[in-house]
Design a protein around this motif. Structure first.
Motif, PDB file in Angstrom:
ATOM      1  N   SER A   1       0.843  -1.197   0.000  1.00 26.09           N
ATOM      2  CA  SER A   1       0.000   0.000   0.000  1.00 26.09           C
ATOM      3  C   SER A   1       0.876   1.243   0.000  1.00 26.09           C
ATOM      4  CB  SER A   1      -0.931   0.001   1.205  1.00 26.09           C
ATOM      5  OG  SER A   1      -1.983   0.884   0.967  1.00 26.09           O
TER       6      SER A   1
ATOM      7  N   LEU B   1       0.985   5.267  -2.286  1.00 30.29           N
ATOM      8  CA  LEU B   1       0.266   6.108  -3.239  1.00 30.29           C
ATOM      9  C   LEU B   1       0.489   5.605  -4.662  1.00 30.29           C
ATOM     10  CD1 LEU B   1      -1.555   8.408  -2.597  1.00 30.29           C
ATOM     11  CD2 LEU B   1       0.310  10.002  -3.005  1.00 30.29           C
TER      12      LEU B   1
ATOM     13  N   ASP C   1      -1.333   2.187  -5.170  1.00 32.19           N
ATOM     14  CA  ASP C   1      -2.777   2.412  -5.213  1.00 32.19           C
ATOM     15  C   ASP C   1      -3.180   3.097  -6.519  1.00 32.19           C
ATOM     16  OD1 ASP C   1      -2.884   1.272  -2.709  1.00 32.19           O
ATOM     17  OD2 ASP C   1      -3.116   3.164  -1.633  1.00 32.19           O
TER      18      ASP C   1
ATOM     19  N   GLU D   1      -7.721  11.738  -3.306  1.00 36.21           N
ATOM     20  CA  GLU D   1      -7.882  10.828  -2.174  1.00 36.21           C
ATOM     21  C   GLU D   1      -9.266  11.098  -1.588  1.00 36.21           C
ATOM     22  OE1 GLU D   1      -4.636   9.928   0.535  1.00 36.21           O
ATOM     23  OE2 GLU D   1      -3.361  11.224  -0.700  1.00 36.21           O
TER      24      GLU D   1
ATOM     25  N   PRO E   1      -7.096   3.304   2.602  1.00 32.03           N
ATOM     26  CA  PRO E   1      -6.952   4.210   1.465  1.00 32.03           C
ATOM     27  C   PRO E   1      -8.152   4.111   0.515  1.00 32.03           C
ATOM     28  CG  PRO E   1      -5.151   2.574   1.532  1.00 32.03           C
ATOM     29  CD  PRO E   1      -6.145   2.195   2.565  1.00 32.03           C
TER      30      PRO E   1
ATOM     31  N   TYR F   1      -9.712   6.293  -3.160  1.00 32.98           N
ATOM     32  CA  TYR F   1      -9.408   7.284  -4.198  1.00 32.98           C
ATOM     33  C   TYR F   1     -10.603   7.379  -5.136  1.00 32.98           C
ATOM     34  CZ  TYR F   1      -4.831   6.025  -2.461  1.00 32.98           C
ATOM     35  OH  TYR F   1      -3.782   5.752  -1.631  1.00 32.98           O
TER      36      TYR F   1
END
Length: 197
Positions: free
Chosen positions: A62, A64, A67, A93, A104, A106
């Motif tokens: 995990s 940014l 993802d 996000e 997380p 998005y």
């Protein structure tokens, strides 16, 4: 126009979310895969699809970047051969009110324009997509919430829509409102769901 919402149980009540009252459960009309819930606007063409899929990427990945790649992969899988005709306008996000802050999530807004060869009468000029990805690492699950907004000639005001200028028009504006309501009300009531699908 303010939208009326109703608390809607999904996957046998394992998930709940507020969806617009004017949306109908497609599974009452036709077969829907076990890992999906599909709702469609009774008065229009917009649909909301909640999809539980296997998590993309290895456990512990995990970040940014990972993802973002997962979001891109899901978008490409969703659109298949039409992926070339997609323009992503923004990605942000997203925070869900009833999920832990460390989960997380998005959201992206994109448009898909049919290839001229496949354009046929009744085909949309373009379809706007609001795609939200929730990454459940412990459950090895990705939840995709997709709001599809076909724009069919004569069904919308073309002058109101220019995403390059930030003009969303009524249909996309409504879909953004639906998405915000989903982020605010989406709850997991039974985490065992993700072991079963």
């Amino acid at each position: 126009m303010s939208t009326a919402y109703k608390k809607t149980p999904l996957f046998g009540g394992a998930l709940v979310v507020d969806l617009p009252e004017k949306f109908a459960d497609v599974s009452k009309l036709r077969q829907v895969p076990d890992n999906q819930e599909v709702y469609i606007d009774k008065d229009g063409f917009t649909s909301i699809i909640i999809d539980i899929t296997e998590r993309i990427g290895p456990a512990g990945s995990s970040s940014l970047e990972a993802d973002g790649q997962a979001l891109t992969t899901h978008l490409e899988e969703l659109l298949g051969e039409d992926a070339d005709s997609v323009k992503v306008w923004n990605t942000t996000e997203t925070q869900f009110s009833h999920l832990d802050e460390d989960i997380p999530a998005y959201t992206l807004i994109a448009t898909q324009t049919p290839q001229s060869t496949s354009a046929r009468s009744g085909a949309p000029d373009f379809t706007a997509l609001i795609l939200t990805l929730v990454r459940l690492e412990k459950e090895s699950t990705d939840i995709l919430i997709t709001i599809n907004v076909p724009h069919i000639k004569g069904e919308y005001d073309e002058e109101d829509v220019d995403l390059a200028l930030g003009k969303q028009g009524e249909l996309i504006g409504d879909a953004v409102e639906y998405a915000a309501k989903i982020w605010e009300t989406f709850e997991v009531k039974d985490w065992h769901l993700f072991n079963e699908l």
